[in-house]
Design an enzyme around this catalytic site. Sequence first.
Site, mmCIF file in Angstrom:
data_model
loop_
_atom_site.group_PDB
_atom_site.id
_atom_site.type_symbol
_atom_site.label_atom_id
_atom_site.label_comp_id
_atom_site.label_asym_id
_atom_site.label_seq_id
_atom_site.Cartn_x
_atom_site.Cartn_y
_atom_site.Cartn_z
ATOM 1 N N GLY A 1 -55.587 131.262 -21.644
ATOM 2 C CA GLY A 1 -56.290 132.211 -21.780
ATOM 3 C C GLY A 1 -55.833 133.599 -20.881
ATOM 4 O O GLY A 1 -54.472 133.454 -20.733
ATOM 5 N N ASN B 1 -43.559 135.363 -22.507
ATOM 6 C CA ASN B 1 -45.039 135.048 -22.652
ATOM 7 C C ASN B 1 -44.893 134.232 -23.897
ATOM 8 O O ASN B 1 -45.780 133.065 -23.664
ATOM 9 C CB ASN B 1 -45.746 136.221 -22.821
ATOM 10 C CG ASN B 1 -46.298 136.732 -21.378
ATOM 11 O OD1 ASN B 1 -45.917 136.077 -20.272
ATOM 12 N ND2 ASN B 1 -46.989 137.692 -21.325
ATOM 13 N N LYS C 1 -58.285 131.264 -15.126
ATOM 14 C CA LYS C 1 -57.430 130.390 -14.144
ATOM 15 C C LYS C 1 -58.135 130.699 -12.667
ATOM 16 O O LYS C 1 -58.493 131.456 -12.456
ATOM 17 C CB LYS C 1 -56.055 130.531 -14.378
ATOM 18 C CG LYS C 1 -55.421 131.986 -13.817
ATOM 19 C CD LYS C 1 -53.924 131.877 -13.814
ATOM 20 C CE LYS C 1 -53.507 133.124 -13.040
ATOM 21 N NZ LYS C 1 -51.968 133.304 -13.002
ATOM 22 N N LYS D 1 -53.032 137.664 -26.125
ATOM 23 C CA LYS D 1 -53.055 138.753 -27.207
ATOM 24 C C LYS D 1 -51.603 138.946 -27.404
ATOM 25 O O LYS D 1 -51.005 139.817 -28.125
ATOM 26 C CB LYS D 1 -53.622 140.057 -26.324
ATOM 27 C CG LYS D 1 -53.265 140.651 -25.300
ATOM 28 C CD LYS D 1 -52.697 141.982 -24.981
ATOM 29 C CE LYS D 1 -52.366 142.305 -23.648
ATOM 30 N NZ LYS D 1 -51.090 143.148 -23.636
ATOM 31 N N ARG E 1 -61.092 137.500 -19.078
ATOM 32 C CA ARG E 1 -60.832 138.068 -20.504
ATOM 33 C C ARG E 1 -60.026 136.692 -21.144
ATOM 34 O O ARG E 1 -59.269 135.964 -20.803
ATOM 35 C CB ARG E 1 -59.540 139.178 -20.257
ATOM 36 C CG ARG E 1 -60.139 140.416 -19.893
ATOM 37 C CD ARG E 1 -59.008 141.525 -19.612
ATOM 38 N NE ARG E 1 -58.077 140.847 -18.444
ATOM 39 C CZ ARG E 1 -56.765 141.685 -18.131
ATOM 40 N NH1 ARG E 1 -56.569 142.577 -18.954
ATOM 41 N NH2 ARG E 1 -56.244 141.090 -17.437
ATOM 42 N N PHE F 1 -45.745 124.409 -16.211
ATOM 43 C CA PHE F 1 -46.309 124.690 -17.550
ATOM 44 C C PHE F 1 -46.563 123.634 -18.669
ATOM 45 O O PHE F 1 -46.472 123.934 -19.670
ATOM 46 C CB PHE F 1 -45.987 126.171 -18.372
ATOM 47 C CG PHE F 1 -46.384 127.193 -17.605
ATOM 48 C CD1 PHE F 1 -46.480 127.627 -16.347
ATOM 49 C CD2 PHE F 1 -47.232 128.033 -18.210
ATOM 50 C CE1 PHE F 1 -46.816 128.810 -15.700
ATOM 51 C CE2 PHE F 1 -47.819 129.337 -17.759
ATOM 52 C CZ PHE F 1 -47.819 129.571 -16.639
ATOM 53 N N CYS G 1 -53.038 138.193 -20.999
ATOM 54 C CA CYS G 1 -51.803 138.414 -21.526
ATOM 55 C C CYS G 1 -51.353 137.520 -22.637
ATOM 56 O O CYS G 1 -51.132 137.984 -23.486
ATOM 57 C CB CYS G 1 -50.771 138.187 -20.348
ATOM 58 S SG CYS G 1 -51.134 139.519 -19.183
ATOM 59 N N GLU H 1 -43.082 143.860 -16.584
ATOM 60 C CA GLU H 1 -43.930 143.293 -15.524
ATOM 61 C C GLU H 1 -44.160 141.801 -15.647
ATOM 62 O O GLU H 1 -44.623 141.595 -16.777
ATOM 63 C CB GLU H 1 -45.206 143.989 -14.963
ATOM 64 C CG GLU H 1 -45.686 143.326 -13.995
ATOM 65 C CD GLU H 1 -45.033 143.756 -12.664
ATOM 66 O OE1 GLU H 1 -44.620 144.618 -12.156
ATOM 67 O OE2 GLU H 1 -44.808 142.448 -11.983
ATOM 68 N N GLY I 1 -54.674 120.680 -21.074
ATOM 69 C CA GLY I 1 -56.007 121.019 -20.877
ATOM 70 C C GLY I 1 -56.580 121.797 -21.972
ATOM 71 O O GLY I 1 -56.278 121.582 -23.061
HETATM 72 C C1 UDX Z 1 -48.771 135.050 -17.729
HETATM 73 C C2 UDX Z 1 -47.568 134.999 -17.282
HETATM 74 O O1 UDX Z 1 -47.293 133.919 -16.533
HETATM 75 C C3 UDX Z 1 -46.882 136.366 -16.467
HETATM 76 O O2 UDX Z 1 -45.511 136.100 -16.213
HETATM 77 C C4 UDX Z 1 -47.330 137.540 -17.482
HETATM 78 O O3 UDX Z 1 -46.824 138.495 -16.494
HETATM 79 C C5 UDX Z 1 -48.701 137.715 -17.664
HETATM 80 O O4 UDX Z 1 -49.095 136.452 -18.519
HETATM 81 P P1 UDX Z 1 -51.076 134.957 -16.069
HETATM 82 O O5 UDX Z 1 -51.860 135.452 -17.344
HETATM 83 O O6 UDX Z 1 -51.431 135.720 -14.841
HETATM 84 O O7 UDX Z 1 -49.616 135.389 -16.497
HETATM 85 O O8 UDX Z 1 -51.515 133.446 -16.146
HETATM 86 P P2 UDX Z 1 -50.645 132.018 -16.104
HETATM 87 O O9 UDX Z 1 -50.405 131.441 -14.778
HETATM 88 O O10 UDX Z 1 -49.294 132.335 -16.928
HETATM 89 O O11 UDX Z 1 -51.601 131.382 -16.904
HETATM 90 C C6 UDX Z 1 -51.873 131.522 -18.269
HETATM 91 C C7 UDX Z 1 -53.027 130.470 -18.808
HETATM 92 O O12 UDX Z 1 -52.334 129.432 -19.089
HETATM 93 C C8 UDX Z 1 -54.121 130.255 -17.950
HETATM 94 O O13 UDX Z 1 -55.158 130.361 -18.649
HETATM 95 C C9 UDX Z 1 -53.885 129.026 -17.414
HETATM 96 O O14 UDX Z 1 -54.834 128.258 -16.981
HETATM 97 C C10 UDX Z 1 -52.831 128.129 -18.498
HETATM 98 N N1 UDX Z 1 -51.974 127.182 -18.133
HETATM 99 C C11 UDX Z 1 -51.166 127.447 -17.351
HETATM 100 C C12 UDX Z 1 -52.191 125.951 -18.763
HETATM 101 O O15 UDX Z 1 -53.113 125.722 -19.420
HETATM 102 N N2 UDX Z 1 -51.322 124.863 -18.336
HETATM 103 C C13 UDX Z 1 -50.133 125.295 -17.647
HETATM 104 O O16 UDX Z 1 -49.614 124.082 -17.533
HETATM 105 C C14 UDX Z 1 -50.104 126.417 -16.969
#
Ligand code: UDX
Length: 436
Positions: free
Chosen positions: A259, A210, A325, A265, A332, A251, A262, A146, A255
């Site tokens: 966290g 990831n 986020k 860990k 978590r 991405f 996903c 997923e 900053g």
């Molecule tokens: C992530 C993956 O994107 C997703 O495909 C997978 O299934 C699960 O893990 P998610 O944990 O929901 O999804 O969050 P994501 O939007 O990827 O952001 C992860 C973290 O990265 C957040 O803490 C976000 O603030 C941080 N982030 C994201 C940054 O610090 N900078 C960025 O440019 C993008």
Amino acid sequence: MRISVIGCGYLGAVHAAAMASIGHDVVGIDVDERKVEALSQGKAPFFEPGLAEILTEGVASGRLTFTTDMAAARGAEVHFVGVGTPQQADGYAADLTYVNAAFDALAAYLQPGDIVAGKSTVPVGTAAALASTVSDAGATLAWNPEFLREGWAVQDTIDPDRLVVGVPSGEEGERAADILRAVYHPAVAKGTPFIVTDYATAELVKVSANAFLATKISFINAMAEIAEVTGADVTQLADAIGHDVRIGRRFLGAGIGFGGGCLPKDIRAFSARAEELGRGESVAFLREVDAINLRRRERAVQLVIDGLGGSVFGRKVAVLGAAFKPHSDDVRDSPALDVAVRLHGLGAEVVVTDPQAVENARRSHPQLTYAEARDEALTGADAVVIVTEWDEYRRELSPEHAASLARGRVVVDGRNCLNASAWREAGWSYHGMGRP
Ligand code: UDX
């Protein structure tokens, strides 16, 4: 089709509701009675945009039910397993307790021809190890990772950018893939890439995706560290390199880092698994990715200390954000809360606010002080720290309004999401991450 979904957390609850919304008959099964009760009433047990609507709709239609009784899985043609794989308490590896328990419990109710589709993020090799539990009942195991993002989970589930299915070789595997194509019929009909692989590849697709995303974030945060000692601006740098389509701007948001449930860990579990496989060196860089990520939290704290003239002791700090986020109430491994905890540990009078995550944050970090309303947190603050880029802070908070409430004029932008010049013009001492 009749579908069961084992595990109704962030992944399973959304999956169950989404499957019902595209026309399937779905039963969601979870061991947590409170969660099942809420879901049965059409209530989302966590904040996820759009989930409440499809839950209510599904439950009202009679096509979506929830139970704690695993026996309800009997009769479903496809069983999705979406239970958690948290980090082990005493190491980096994934804890497979819930996955193993779910498969053991489900096995008794499988019927010949059923498909079990694992969705949990697992170490490569897990599906092969679980396959016999399923095949002993005459059923087939598929691994269907997923990729949903919290905050976009409903959309990502109904309309994913790709579907990946790991199956056994031969006719049995082809049949399993065909059945899963039928499950995901709306996405398949619109041409969504449907990639059929072996188990190991499907498992690795998920962890490598990831790992790549985490590496991309840590890459730009490493550049932020260099920018900090050279006077460069990492946001301009990201814009400039992001124009190269091979790199891309997404991405590359520097900053306080990543966290959530996903990325942190998953990269650790990947390192641990690679070491077990004798290939630790292949992903040794992930340790560095993790270390860079954790350093950025410390950097944000240092900016507050510097902004307040060398100490935060006894000073009031408004921490805007607790969720890992925006568009999520998930705390978590939240970098936002970590920053708050560190400031609290240094003797600051921290007040944390968040549009959705205060309740969860209070549960996991009861030692902190919380304010439901943003303006309450800002009132009398000596410094303001933005750690989750909700629109409420990023767009809707003007520097003039913040100044009318706060006592001090120090703002630390942990997500590089504010208009630095507007805040400076309004009299604030603005500190970004990797920006002069
Ligand atoms: C992530 C993956 O994107 C997703 O495909 C997978 O299934 C699960 O893990 P998610 O944990 O929901 O999804 O969050 P994501 O939007 O990827 O952001 C992860 C973290 O990265 C957040 O803490 C976000 O603030 C941080 N982030 C994201 C940054 O610090 N900078 C960025 O440019 C993008």
